[in-house]
Design a protein around this motif. Sequence first.
Motif, PDB file in Angstrom:
ATOM      1  N   GLN A 198      43.718  -7.579  26.783  1.00  0.00           N
ATOM      2  CA  GLN A 198      44.513  -8.811  26.758  1.00  0.00           C
ATOM      3  C   GLN A 198      43.733  -9.992  27.334  1.00  0.00           C
ATOM      4  OE1 GLN A 198      48.071  -7.576  28.823  1.00  0.00           O
ATOM      5  NE2 GLN A 198      49.061  -6.845  26.947  1.00  0.00           N
TER       6      GLN A 198
ATOM      7  N   GLY B 187      39.176 -15.252  23.910  1.00  0.00           N
ATOM      8  CA  GLY B 187      38.681 -15.444  22.554  1.00  0.00           C
ATOM      9  C   GLY B 187      37.516 -14.548  22.182  1.00  0.00           C
TER      10      GLY B 187
ATOM     11  N   LYS C  27      46.094   0.193  17.257  1.00  0.00           N
ATOM     12  CA  LYS C  27      45.471  -1.128  17.169  1.00  0.00           C
ATOM     13  C   LYS C  27      43.964  -0.962  17.155  1.00  0.00           C
ATOM     14  CE  LYS C  27      49.067  -3.471  19.766  1.00  0.00           C
ATOM     15  NZ  LYS C  27      49.409  -4.107  21.021  1.00  0.00           N
TER      16      LYS C  27
ATOM     17  N   THR D  20      35.061 -10.960  18.342  1.00  0.00           N
ATOM     18  CA  THR D  20      35.163 -12.187  17.559  1.00  0.00           C
ATOM     19  C   THR D  20      33.761 -12.753  17.339  1.00  0.00           C
ATOM     20  OG1 THR D  20      35.343 -13.580  19.525  1.00  0.00           O
ATOM     21  CG2 THR D  20      37.417 -12.742  18.569  1.00  0.00           C
TER      22      THR D  20
ATOM     23  N   SER E 251      34.316  -2.026  15.161  1.00  0.00           N
ATOM     24  CA  SER E 251      35.765  -1.982  15.345  1.00  0.00           C
ATOM     25  C   SER E 251      36.223  -0.539  15.571  1.00  0.00           C
ATOM     26  CB  SER E 251      36.446  -2.566  14.109  1.00  0.00           C
ATOM     27  OG  SER E 251      37.831  -2.529  14.251  1.00  0.00           O
TER      28      SER E 251
ATOM     29  N   VAL F 125      37.773 -10.902  21.801  1.00  0.00           N
ATOM     30  CA  VAL F 125      38.159  -9.777  20.944  1.00  0.00           C
ATOM     31  C   VAL F 125      39.443 -10.127  20.205  1.00  0.00           C
ATOM     32  CG1 VAL F 125      37.086  -8.008  22.414  1.00  0.00           C
ATOM     33  CG2 VAL F 125      39.531  -8.457  22.610  1.00  0.00           C
ATOM     34  N   ARG F 126      39.661  -9.428  19.123  1.00  0.00           N
ATOM     35  CA  ARG F 126      40.923  -9.544  18.386  1.00  0.00           C
ATOM     36  C   ARG F 126      41.441  -8.148  18.123  1.00  0.00           C
ATOM     37  NH1 ARG F 126      37.912 -12.386  15.380  1.00  0.00           N
ATOM     38  NH2 ARG F 126      36.710 -11.640  13.653  1.00  0.00           N
ATOM     39  N   GLN F 127      42.773  -8.067  18.003  1.00  0.00           N
ATOM     40  CA  GLN F 127      43.436  -6.803  17.715  1.00  0.00           C
ATOM     41  C   GLN F 127      43.933  -6.834  16.285  1.00  0.00           C
ATOM     42  OE1 GLN F 127      46.224  -7.294  21.028  1.00  0.00           O
ATOM     43  NE2 GLN F 127      45.432  -5.371  21.864  1.00  0.00           N
ATOM     44  N   LEU F 128      43.665  -5.755  15.569  1.00  0.00           N
ATOM     45  CA  LEU F 128      44.115  -5.625  14.187  1.00  0.00           C
ATOM     46  C   LEU F 128      45.035  -4.424  14.084  1.00  0.00           C
ATOM     47  CD1 LEU F 128      40.621  -6.175  12.542  1.00  0.00           C
ATOM     48  CD2 LEU F 128      42.450  -7.855  12.790  1.00  0.00           C
TER      49      LEU F 128
ATOM     50  N   VAL G 283      41.208 -11.020  24.758  1.00  0.00           N
ATOM     51  CA  VAL G 283      41.876 -11.746  23.662  1.00  0.00           C
ATOM     52  C   VAL G 283      42.112 -13.194  24.090  1.00  0.00           C
ATOM     53  CG1 VAL G 283      44.037 -11.959  22.366  1.00  0.00           C
ATOM     54  CG2 VAL G 283      42.926  -9.731  22.566  1.00  0.00           C
ATOM     55  N   LYS G 284      42.630 -13.402  25.314  1.00  0.00           N
ATOM     56  CA  LYS G 284      42.887 -14.762  25.817  1.00  0.00           C
ATOM     57  C   LYS G 284      41.603 -15.578  25.895  1.00  0.00           C
ATOM     58  CE  LYS G 284      47.039 -13.803  28.470  1.00  0.00           C
ATOM     59  NZ  LYS G 284      47.611 -13.581  29.797  1.00  0.00           N
TER      60      LYS G 284
ATOM     61  N   ILE H 124      40.371  -2.754  17.720  1.00  0.00           N
ATOM     62  CA  ILE H 124      39.827  -3.825  18.539  1.00  0.00           C
ATOM     63  C   ILE H 124      38.444  -4.162  17.990  1.00  0.00           C
ATOM     64  CG2 ILE H 124      39.315  -4.576  20.896  1.00  0.00           C
ATOM     65  CD1 ILE H 124      42.219  -3.545  20.456  1.00  0.00           C
TER      66      ILE H 124
END
Length: 137
Positions: A68, A74, A87, A92, A46, A76-79, A71-72, A89
């Motif tokens: 983005q 599925g 942010k 997942t 991360s 990676v996720r942003q914290l 993320v769509k 990254i």
Amino acid sequence: MTNHALFHTLHQLSRQLTNQLNEALKPLGLYSAQWSVIFVLHTKGSITQKELCEYLFVEAPPMTRTIQRLVKQGFVRQLPGKDKREKYIQLTEEAVKEFPKWEHAVFECNQTLLTNFPQSSQQELAKLQGLWLKELL
């Protein structure tokens, strides 16, 4: 070869390598820019979006678009970070599961590109690249 011609040739080679990688990753639903982000996150864990931009030498707007898309999909996720602008990254579980498949496609692409490139030339190129990066950074 003039400096201009040398850098033009390097730029064209870079574009061709990117196109080849895009073709190899297309059946898996990725592009080279996405693979670059995934590879860095897999290697470093991360990190912030700013650190990703700096590491990959990519401006913030295209990086934001790439993240983005991931993320769509599925992958990676942003914290949230310390403040609203920061942010983190991270990959997942789905991306970690898919990573070997993507890595294999990249490996096969690279092997194909290196088929007629002698091992001694590969080693010399790696050495020159290392020297050049030291000068740039």
